[in-house]
Design an enzyme around this catalytic site. Structure first.
Site, PDB file in Angstrom:
ATOM      1  N   ARG A   9      32.096  14.684 -26.275  1.00  5.76           N
ATOM      2  CA  ARG A   9      32.805  13.438 -26.573  1.00  5.76           C
ATOM      3  C   ARG A   9      31.847  12.264 -26.645  1.00  5.76           C
ATOM      4  O   ARG A   9      31.005  12.075 -25.765  1.00  5.76           O
ATOM      5  CB  ARG A   9      33.841  13.173 -25.483  1.00  5.76           C
ATOM      6  CG  ARG A   9      34.561  11.838 -25.620  1.00  5.76           C
ATOM      7  CD  ARG A   9      35.550  11.645 -24.490  1.00  5.76           C
ATOM      8  NE  ARG A   9      34.892  11.459 -23.220  1.00  5.76           N
ATOM      9  CZ  ARG A   9      34.832  10.302 -22.559  1.00  5.76           C
ATOM     10  NH1 ARG A   9      35.379   9.217 -23.082  1.00  5.76           N
ATOM     11  NH2 ARG A   9      34.243  10.226 -21.392  1.00  5.76           N
ATOM     12  N   HIS A  34      29.381  13.506 -16.571  1.00  9.60           N
ATOM     13  CA  HIS A  34      28.845  12.146 -16.684  1.00  9.60           C
ATOM     14  C   HIS A  34      27.505  12.089 -15.962  1.00  9.60           C
ATOM     15  O   HIS A  34      27.391  12.530 -14.814  1.00  9.60           O
ATOM     16  CB  HIS A  34      29.809  11.127 -16.096  1.00  9.60           C
ATOM     17  CG  HIS A  34      29.535   9.730 -16.556  1.00  9.60           C
ATOM     18  ND1 HIS A  34      28.450   9.009 -16.118  1.00  9.60           N
ATOM     19  CD2 HIS A  34      30.185   8.933 -17.442  1.00  9.60           C
ATOM     20  CE1 HIS A  34      28.459   7.821 -16.706  1.00  9.60           C
ATOM     21  NE2 HIS A  34      29.493   7.754 -17.512  1.00  9.60           N
ATOM     22  N   ARG A  80      25.712  11.688 -23.618  1.00  7.74           N
ATOM     23  CA  ARG A  80      25.799  12.078 -22.214  1.00  7.74           C
ATOM     24  C   ARG A  80      25.193  13.445 -21.916  1.00  7.74           C
ATOM     25  O   ARG A  80      24.597  13.649 -20.856  1.00  7.74           O
ATOM     26  CB  ARG A  80      27.270  12.050 -21.773  1.00  7.74           C
ATOM     27  CG  ARG A  80      27.800  10.638 -21.670  1.00  7.74           C
ATOM     28  CD  ARG A  80      29.294  10.601 -21.435  1.00  7.74           C
ATOM     29  NE  ARG A  80      29.736   9.225 -21.234  1.00  7.74           N
ATOM     30  CZ  ARG A  80      31.003   8.857 -21.148  1.00  7.74           C
ATOM     31  NH1 ARG A  80      31.953   9.754 -21.270  1.00  7.74           N
ATOM     32  NH2 ARG A  80      31.322   7.596 -20.960  1.00  7.74           N
ATOM     33  N   GLN A  93      36.320   2.868 -17.027  1.00  6.10           N
ATOM     34  CA  GLN A  93      35.546   1.648 -16.787  1.00  6.10           C
ATOM     35  C   GLN A  93      34.980   1.066 -18.078  1.00  6.10           C
ATOM     36  O   GLN A  93      35.094  -0.121 -18.360  1.00  6.10           O
ATOM     37  CB  GLN A  93      34.384   1.941 -15.831  1.00  6.10           C
ATOM     38  CG  GLN A  93      34.787   2.318 -14.431  1.00  6.10           C
ATOM     39  CD  GLN A  93      33.577   2.693 -13.586  1.00  6.10           C
ATOM     40  OE1 GLN A  93      32.484   2.908 -14.111  1.00  6.10           O
ATOM     41  NE2 GLN A  93      33.770   2.780 -12.291  1.00  6.10           N
ATOM     42  N   GLU A 124      27.690   1.805 -25.822  1.00 10.36           N
ATOM     43  CA  GLU A 124      27.413   2.828 -24.825  1.00 10.36           C
ATOM     44  C   GLU A 124      26.634   3.951 -25.490  1.00 10.36           C
ATOM     45  O   GLU A 124      26.336   3.886 -26.688  1.00 10.36           O
ATOM     46  CB  GLU A 124      28.727   3.340 -24.209  1.00 10.36           C
ATOM     47  CG  GLU A 124      29.492   2.265 -23.440  1.00 10.36           C
ATOM     48  CD  GLU A 124      30.797   2.764 -22.862  1.00 10.36           C
ATOM     49  OE1 GLU A 124      31.119   3.945 -23.070  1.00 10.36           O
ATOM     50  OE2 GLU A 124      31.505   1.972 -22.222  1.00 10.36           O
ATOM     51  N   ASP A 176      47.597  20.443 -15.036  1.00  6.49           N
ATOM     52  CA  ASP A 176      48.937  21.020 -14.999  1.00  6.49           C
ATOM     53  C   ASP A 176      49.491  21.306 -16.395  1.00  6.49           C
ATOM     54  O   ASP A 176      50.084  22.361 -16.632  1.00  6.49           O
ATOM     55  CB  ASP A 176      49.893  20.091 -14.249  1.00  6.49           C
ATOM     56  CG  ASP A 176      49.372  19.715 -12.872  1.00  6.49           C
ATOM     57  OD1 ASP A 176      48.781  20.588 -12.207  1.00  6.49           O
ATOM     58  OD2 ASP A 176      49.543  18.552 -12.458  1.00  6.49           O
ATOM     59  N   HIS A 231      33.287  14.960 -15.751  1.00 11.19           N
ATOM     60  CA  HIS A 231      33.881  13.698 -16.165  1.00 11.19           C
ATOM     61  C   HIS A 231      35.007  13.864 -17.176  1.00 11.19           C
ATOM     62  O   HIS A 231      36.020  13.183 -17.083  1.00 11.19           O
ATOM     63  CB  HIS A 231      32.802  12.796 -16.760  1.00 11.19           C
ATOM     64  CG  HIS A 231      33.277  11.427 -17.134  1.00 11.19           C
ATOM     65  ND1 HIS A 231      33.916  10.587 -16.245  1.00 11.19           N
ATOM     66  CD2 HIS A 231      33.219  10.752 -18.310  1.00 11.19           C
ATOM     67  CE1 HIS A 231      34.220   9.451 -16.847  1.00 11.19           C
ATOM     68  NE2 HIS A 231      33.829   9.530 -18.105  1.00 11.19           N
TER      69      HIS A 231
END
Length: 591
Positions: free
Chosen positions: A404, A259, A308, A68, A135, A238, A369
């Site tokens: 991150r 998140h 975060r 987003q 952000e 996977d 997240h």
């Protein structure tokens, strides 16, 4: 030696599956159709004779489409590479690979401009310039967005459109609805292909073998390992699990990012949860508790726009203090018109679920997240196994360190996909990675029934989730060991299927993640150990590398990180506090 209090963990070499019933070949196999996989395949298409692109469902259902907030890059004269690098290193709290971060930032701007030239349409202002926002953890406006809050969807659209323009090219083939089961290796352990299960689509069906001179894994994250995640249902790890079974090094799996603002839908909600992008806080929304009190002031100079991990921990503390199972995000002062224009997808989804962000407080709580760890790679995307590359969330380039920085993930996938394609072009052109023949691997195959997935998810969420301790991790590992024990004894003739293979992948990664989390005895970045709250640089400054040894046992290596990684970062942010406060004041008044 295993971590204290934990038994040995063994991982099989392969999953139980039928023998391949068909075979195909290519120069390079790219697995995954997000920004990393599509960029790699498109860049390779005109450089090597044949590229095979494999995706688990259809091209646009990967994690990229769900992004987003946006993609971070230095696109403004007010910004600089040095500032973006600094913000990234601060978020990674000393565990970033500095050279990888410099590569990301310095190559990122050109990579984004190339993406725009390819057809990606980012939001622009009245004068036609790119609209940039910020952000959490960013000190400059450097986040490009599209459709307000549909950046990933637009990037995915542009890349798929570029791919569709060349679908008739015999040099590239796409196989959809294909799950990678395991990696093929030759007698020297070089990766030379994959086994695939194609679900009744196209000209091939069932289990087959795709052979190649190199394999690029861009299969996304492992979010479905937890009961609550923002990741799509296909994010079952996977690629990471197949690489682990083949003997590749996985790094820093313990650093899972939760998140902070995921819409809380009530106890018992499962699957992919609606994310409220931190770009909403970037535009002025803020967090409050059930009494309406703002609680991020004093927690960090960036307050509601702190990294975060800081915000997630603050929310958890406030929930514990108040006895609540969520807090609230207040967007009401932004107004319906602005919210509908800037965040149309979020507003629509909230209203579908009975919440109006223009009129109501939004209940939010942290959920899984992003996985900062993954298959360890170098700056060219090469893993520890010859012939195997990894890119995007599947990989661990060292860019993210322990946490991150927001919106760096799309940029990482874009930049390192380009580097992988360039490296493969050069190596294949020089005659490296010649054709080779896969051999049958030893080690007993394993399979867990799909219905055991909830057992894995519950154990991981309870003991290896947002807040961890030695006791909680031991309990999780015991539960996972019991699931694994049943896998090795039950239904010996059962050959598996997508649900069973996915669940087994989640089990193997859960065991590895819990193993690493037990070794990481400190709270920092995305890792929260409530029994080790104090900072200790000597104990913290190392990476944890995990590898399946020849006998199947999971082995860990602690790789030291130089103390110079902390130089000039001021992880307490005191030196930057005045400038940040001024930036925050400007942001609050931007409307």
């Amino acid at each position: 030696m295993p971590p204290r209090g934990l038994p040995d963990v063994t991982v099989p070499r392969r999953l139980r599956a039928l023998a391949p019933g068909w075979t195909t070949t290519a120069d390079v196999i790219v697995v995954g159709s997000g920004i990393a996989g599509l960029t790699t395949a498109l860049r390779l298409r005109r450089r090597v004779a044949r590229v095979l692109l494999v995706t688990k469902t259809v091209l646009d259902e990967g994690s990229t489409a769900w992004a987003q907030g946006g993609i971070a890059a230095v696109m403004s004269p007010e910004d600089s590479p040095a500032e973006h690098i600094h913000d990234t290193l601060v978020a990674g709290v000393g565990l970033c690979d500095v050279e990888a971060v410099e590569t990301l930032v310095r190559e990122g701007t050109d990579a984004v401009w190339d993406l725009i030239a390819l057809g990606a349409e980012f939001d622009r202002g009245d004068t036609g310039g790119l609209s940039l926002t910020r952000e959490g953890g960013h000190h400059r406006d450097r986040i490009l967005h599209a459709g307000g809050d549909a950046t990933g969807r637009e990037i995915s659209r542009a890349l798929i459109a570029a791919l569709n323009r060349v679908r008739d090219d015999p040099g590239i083939e796409v196989i959809e609805h294909a799950l990678v089961v395991d990696l093929l290796t030759d007698a020297t352990q070089r990766v030379c292909g994959v086994t695939l299960h194609v679900i009744g689509e196209g000209q091939v069906d069932g289990v087959g073998a795709a052979q190649a001179r190199a394999v690029v894994l861009a299969t996304g994250g492992l979010g479905q390992i937890y009961a609550s995640t923002t990741n799509p249902s296909v994010a079952t790890g996977d690629g990471m699990a197949a690489a682990l079974r083949a003997g590749a090094v996985l790094a820093d799996l313990e650093f899972v990012q939760f998140h902070p603002t995921v819409l809380w839908l009530g106890e018992g909600s499962r699957g992919q949860q609606p994310l409220i992008s931190e770009a909403v806080r970037g535009e002025g929304a803020f967090l409050v508790d059930e009494a309406g009190e703002r609680f991020m002031q004093g927690q960090h100079p960036l307050a509601d726009l702190a990294p975060r991990d800081v915000v997630s921990r603050a929310i958890i503390r406030r929930m514990r203090d108040t006895g609540a199972d969520h807090v609230y995000l207040d967007c009401r002062h932004l107004g319906a018109e602005f919210l509908e224009q800037r965040f149309p997808s979020i507003v629509q989804r909230c209203r579908e679920l009975g919440f109006d962000p223009a009129k109501q407080l939004l209940p939010v709580a942290p959920a899984q997240h992003y996985a900062s760890g993954g298959i360890r790679t170098d700056l060219e995307g090469r893993s520890s196994l010859e012939g195997l590359y990894a890119c995007g969330e599947t990989s661990c380039t060292g860019v993210h360190g322990a946490n991150r920085l927001a919106s760096n993930s799309l940029l990482e996938g874009l930049v390192f996909a380009r580097r992988i394609a360039d490296d493969l072009t050069a190596r294949l052109g020089a005659g490296e990675l010649p054709e080779t023949t896969p051999v049958q691997t030893g080690g007993g195959p394993e399979l867990v029934r799909g219905k055991r997935r909830l057992d894995v998810q519950r154990a991981m969420t309870a003991g290896a989730g947002t807040v961890r301790s030695a006791d909680s991790l031991a309990a999780t590992q015991a539960t996972l060991a019991a699931v694994a024990e049943r896998a090795s004894t039950a239904d010996p003739d059962r050959m598996g299927g997508p649900k069973s293979w996915e669940t087994t992948n989640l089990l193997h990664l859960g065991q590895a993640l819990t193993y690493a989390a037990t070794l990481r005895e400190e709270t920092r970045g995305g890792h929260v150990r409530e029994d080790f709250p104090d900072r200790d640089d000597e104990r913290f400054l190392h990476h944890i590398h995990l590898r399946r040894s020849a006998d199947g046992a999971l082995a860990a290596e602690l790789v030291p990180v130089p103390r110079s990684n902390l130089d000039g970062l001021d992880l307490d942010h005191t030196a930057a506090e005045k400038a940040v406060t001024q930036d925050d004041s400007r942001m609050e008044g931007r409307r």
